[in-house]
Structure formats: C-alpha cells, structure tokens
Motif scaffolding. Structure first.
Motif, PDB file in Angstrom:
ATOM      1  N   MET A 196       0.807  -1.190  -0.065  1.00 40.67           N
ATOM      2  CA  MET A 196      -0.179   0.056  -0.107  1.00 40.67           C
ATOM      3  C   MET A 196       1.001   1.325   0.077  1.00 40.67           C
ATOM      4  N   ALA A 197       1.811   1.181   0.897  1.00 34.47           N
ATOM      5  CA  ALA A 197       2.738   2.391   0.840  1.00 34.47           C
ATOM      6  C   ALA A 197       3.590   2.416  -0.504  1.00 34.47           C
ATOM      7  N   LYS A 198       3.874   1.478  -1.140  1.00 32.21           N
ATOM      8  CA  LYS A 198       4.514   1.655  -2.430  1.00 32.21           C
ATOM      9  C   LYS A 198       3.721   2.244  -3.542  1.00 32.21           C
ATOM     10  N   ILE A 199       2.279   1.678  -3.500  1.00 32.54           N
ATOM     11  CA  ILE A 199       1.397   2.307  -4.274  1.00 32.54           C
ATOM     12  C   ILE A 199       1.136   3.772  -4.024  1.00 32.54           C
ATOM     13  N   HIS A 200       1.247   4.165  -2.918  1.00 30.95           N
ATOM     14  CA  HIS A 200       0.966   5.601  -2.527  1.00 30.95           C
ATOM     15  C   HIS A 200       2.120   6.325  -2.944  1.00 30.95           C
ATOM     16  N   ILE A 201       3.272   5.992  -2.883  1.00 32.86           N
ATOM     17  CA  ILE A 201       4.503   6.558  -3.430  1.00 32.86           C
ATOM     18  C   ILE A 201       4.562   6.906  -4.761  1.00 32.86           C
ATOM     19  N   ALA A 202       3.887   5.599  -5.742  1.00 33.89           N
ATOM     20  CA  ALA A 202       3.977   5.617  -7.060  1.00 33.89           C
ATOM     21  C   ALA A 202       2.832   6.775  -7.570  1.00 33.89           C
ATOM     22  N   LYS A 203       1.775   6.861  -6.891  1.00 28.68           N
ATOM     23  CA  LYS A 203       0.626   7.927  -6.984  1.00 28.68           C
ATOM     24  C   LYS A 203       1.353   9.280  -7.171  1.00 28.68           C
ATOM     25  N   LYS A 204       2.017   9.354  -5.816  1.00 29.15           N
ATOM     26  CA  LYS A 204       2.750  10.536  -5.822  1.00 29.15           C
ATOM     27  C   LYS A 204       3.912  10.894  -6.891  1.00 29.15           C
ATOM     28  N   GLU A 205       4.708  10.035  -7.049  1.00 31.62           N
ATOM     29  CA  GLU A 205       5.690  10.264  -8.027  1.00 31.62           C
ATOM     30  C   GLU A 205       5.253  10.288  -9.432  1.00 31.62           C
ATOM     31  N   LEU A 206       4.161   9.461  -9.945  1.00 30.89           N
ATOM     32  CA  LEU A 206       3.579   9.868 -11.282  1.00 30.89           C
ATOM     33  C   LEU A 206       2.597  11.065 -11.410  1.00 30.89           C
ATOM     34  N   ASN A 207       2.439  11.789 -10.233  1.00 27.80           N
ATOM     35  CA  ASN A 207       1.611  12.907 -10.162  1.00 27.80           C
ATOM     36  C   ASN A 207       0.328  12.527 -10.757  1.00 27.80           C
ATOM     37  N   LEU A 208      -0.370  11.645  -9.982  1.00 26.66           N
ATOM     38  CA  LEU A 208      -1.810  11.265 -10.243  1.00 26.66           C
ATOM     39  C   LEU A 208      -2.630  11.791  -9.457  1.00 26.66           C
ATOM     40  N   THR A 268      -6.761  -7.426  -1.977  1.00 23.25           N
ATOM     41  CA  THR A 268      -5.836  -8.464  -1.351  1.00 23.25           C
ATOM     42  C   THR A 268      -4.514  -8.198  -1.899  1.00 23.25           C
ATOM     43  N   ILE A 269      -3.453  -8.943  -1.327  1.00 26.62           N
ATOM     44  CA  ILE A 269      -2.259  -8.734  -1.709  1.00 26.62           C
ATOM     45  C   ILE A 269      -1.720  -8.814  -2.953  1.00 26.62           C
ATOM     46  N   ALA A 270      -2.421  -9.923  -3.598  1.00 30.15           N
ATOM     47  CA  ALA A 270      -2.413 -10.242  -5.058  1.00 30.15           C
ATOM     48  C   ALA A 270      -2.799  -8.998  -5.998  1.00 30.15           C
ATOM     49  N   GLN A 271      -3.899  -8.294  -5.445  1.00 33.74           N
ATOM     50  CA  GLN A 271      -4.335  -7.239  -6.081  1.00 33.74           C
ATOM     51  C   GLN A 271      -3.325  -5.910  -6.123  1.00 33.74           C
ATOM     52  N   LEU A 272      -2.946  -5.982  -4.842  1.00 39.64           N
ATOM     53  CA  LEU A 272      -1.873  -4.660  -4.431  1.00 39.64           C
ATOM     54  C   LEU A 272      -0.640  -5.006  -5.415  1.00 39.64           C
ATOM     55  N   GLN A 273      -0.383  -6.216  -5.449  1.00 41.09           N
ATOM     56  CA  GLN A 273       0.946  -6.417  -6.141  1.00 41.09           C
ATOM     57  C   GLN A 273       0.605  -6.130  -7.741  1.00 41.09           C
ATOM     58  N   ASP A 274      -0.651  -6.640  -8.214  1.00 42.06           N
ATOM     59  CA  ASP A 274      -1.011  -6.019  -9.562  1.00 42.06           C
ATOM     60  C   ASP A 274      -1.027  -4.468 -10.138  1.00 42.06           C
ATOM     61  N   ALA A 275      -1.497  -3.827  -8.829  1.00 38.78           N
ATOM     62  CA  ALA A 275      -1.716  -2.221  -9.170  1.00 38.78           C
ATOM     63  C   ALA A 275      -0.200  -1.791  -8.943  1.00 38.78           C
ATOM     64  N   ALA A 276       0.717  -2.278  -8.103  1.00 40.00           N
ATOM     65  CA  ALA A 276       1.962  -1.978  -8.010  1.00 40.00           C
ATOM     66  C   ALA A 276       2.609  -2.084  -9.551  1.00 40.00           C
ATOM     67  N   LYS A 277       2.485  -3.317 -10.093  1.00 43.78           N
ATOM     68  CA  LYS A 277       3.125  -3.463 -11.251  1.00 43.78           C
ATOM     69  C   LYS A 277       2.723  -2.830 -12.211  1.00 43.78           C
ATOM     70  N   ASP A 278       1.344  -2.454 -12.407  1.00 41.71           N
ATOM     71  CA  ASP A 278       0.858  -1.496 -13.462  1.00 41.71           C
ATOM     72  C   ASP A 278       1.363  -0.035 -13.291  1.00 41.71           C
ATOM     73  N   GLY A 280       5.816   3.804 -15.658  1.00 38.24           N
ATOM     74  CA  GLY A 280       6.958   4.760 -15.332  1.00 38.24           C
ATOM     75  C   GLY A 280       7.532   4.749 -13.882  1.00 38.24           C
ATOM     76  N   PHE A 281       6.650   4.193 -13.001  1.00 33.89           N
ATOM     77  CA  PHE A 281       7.108   4.442 -11.438  1.00 33.89           C
ATOM     78  C   PHE A 281       8.399   3.516 -11.438  1.00 33.89           C
ATOM     79  N   LYS A 282       9.527   4.124 -10.813  1.00 25.98           N
ATOM     80  CA  LYS A 282      10.756   3.257 -10.529  1.00 25.98           C
ATOM     81  C   LYS A 282      10.735   3.179  -8.827  1.00 25.98           C
ATOM     82  N   PRO A 283      10.406   2.313  -8.259  1.00 24.03           N
ATOM     83  CA  PRO A 283      10.816   2.048  -6.995  1.00 24.03           C
ATOM     84  C   PRO A 283      12.393   1.881  -6.500  1.00 24.03           C
ATOM     85  N   LYS A 284      12.350   2.722  -5.368  1.00 26.18           N
ATOM     86  CA  LYS A 284      13.834   2.559  -4.899  1.00 26.18           C
ATOM     87  C   LYS A 284      14.231   1.304  -4.298  1.00 26.18           C
TER      88      LYS A 284
END
Length: 148
Positions: free
Chosen positions: A8-20, A42-52, A57-61
């Motif tokens: 969830m934290a990763k997805i929220h960071i991606a949201k911010k970095e992608l300026n959504l 679910t965890i699988a859905q969160l993984q799918d969202a993070a992958k998308d 263009g999101f590059k996790p550190k």
C-alpha cells in the motif's frame, strides 16, 4: 511492516511520483483490480496495482534489506573494509556483522562500537570465516558414497 502495508505504501508513493490526482489514481486502481481503495484489495491485487504503476513509469527505490556499510572515520575505515571483505567472501550481509556486534557488546550498529570493540568483531568474523573454510575443506575431502 506487513506485506500488505508495504505494498500500500509503495502504491501511494507511486501515485505521488507519477503525479496522479485522486480521481485518476482511483481510476487506475479500478481498471487494474476492480476496487477503488487499496485497503479493500488482496495482496495479489495490490501487487497487480504496483506492477501496473511500474509499467507506467514508476521506478521504486531499492530497499536495503541486507543492512548498510557503516559510515566511520577515516582511521577506522581499514577495519570496516576488512569486515566487508570477510562478509563478501562468506556471502553474508552487513546485518550479520551488525548482529555480531550486538551479540558481543549489546550495541546495534557497528559505527557505534569503540575501536577495541570493532577490532574484536573483526577477529570474531575472521575466526568464523576460517572455521567455515576448514569445514568446507573437510566436506570436500570426504569420499563420496555411491547411492544405489
């Protein structure tokens, strides 16, 4: 941190970095998972969202999972370099060395040890390295038994 919270934290960071904006962010979640909120996924859905988001263009550190090399004064650097060489030779990570220091001196990080303590950690790691090398040599010298 649990896997779900980390995702969830990763997805929220991606949201911010992608300026959504919020509406676009929720549209992305809906398109990928059929849900508009991470907490309902679910965890699988969160993984799918993070992958998308990574595909967008999101590059996790990279997260340091193996501990980090201590930042010490120039005078103490040779001991830290020796510890680093021993760890590399044995395929161990910095967290292992930090753990040795904590076990020996009840101090969590090597950079907080005094010179004598740091030297003793180096000696302990060196002794462990020699022990493992001897053990491996004995195993290699054993005659192999034929399995039938």
């Amino acid at each position: 941190m649990s896997t779900k919270k980390a995702l969830m934290a990763k997805i929220h960071i991606a949201k911010k970095e992608l300026n959504l904006d919020d509406a676009t962010y929720r549209d992305v979640l809906w398109r990928v998972t059929g849900k508009r909120s991470c907490k309902d996924m679910t965890i699988a859905q969160l993984q799918d969202a993070a992958k998308d988001m990574q595909n967008s263009g999101f590059k996790p550190k990279a997260t340091p999972k193996h501990g980090s090399k201590p930042n010490v004064t120039k005078r103490r650097q040779p001991l830290i370099n020796k510890i680093e060489a021993i760890l590399a030779d044995m395929g161990l990570h910095w967290n292992y060395a930090h753990g040795v220091g904590e076990q020996m001196f009840k101090i969590k990080r090597l950079q907080f040890l005094n010179d004598q303590q740091l030297y003793k950690v180096t000696q302990a790691l060196s002794a462990h390295q020699q022990s493992e090398t001897l053990k491996a040599a004995k195993e290699a010298a054993k005659p192999k038994q034929n399995a039938k």
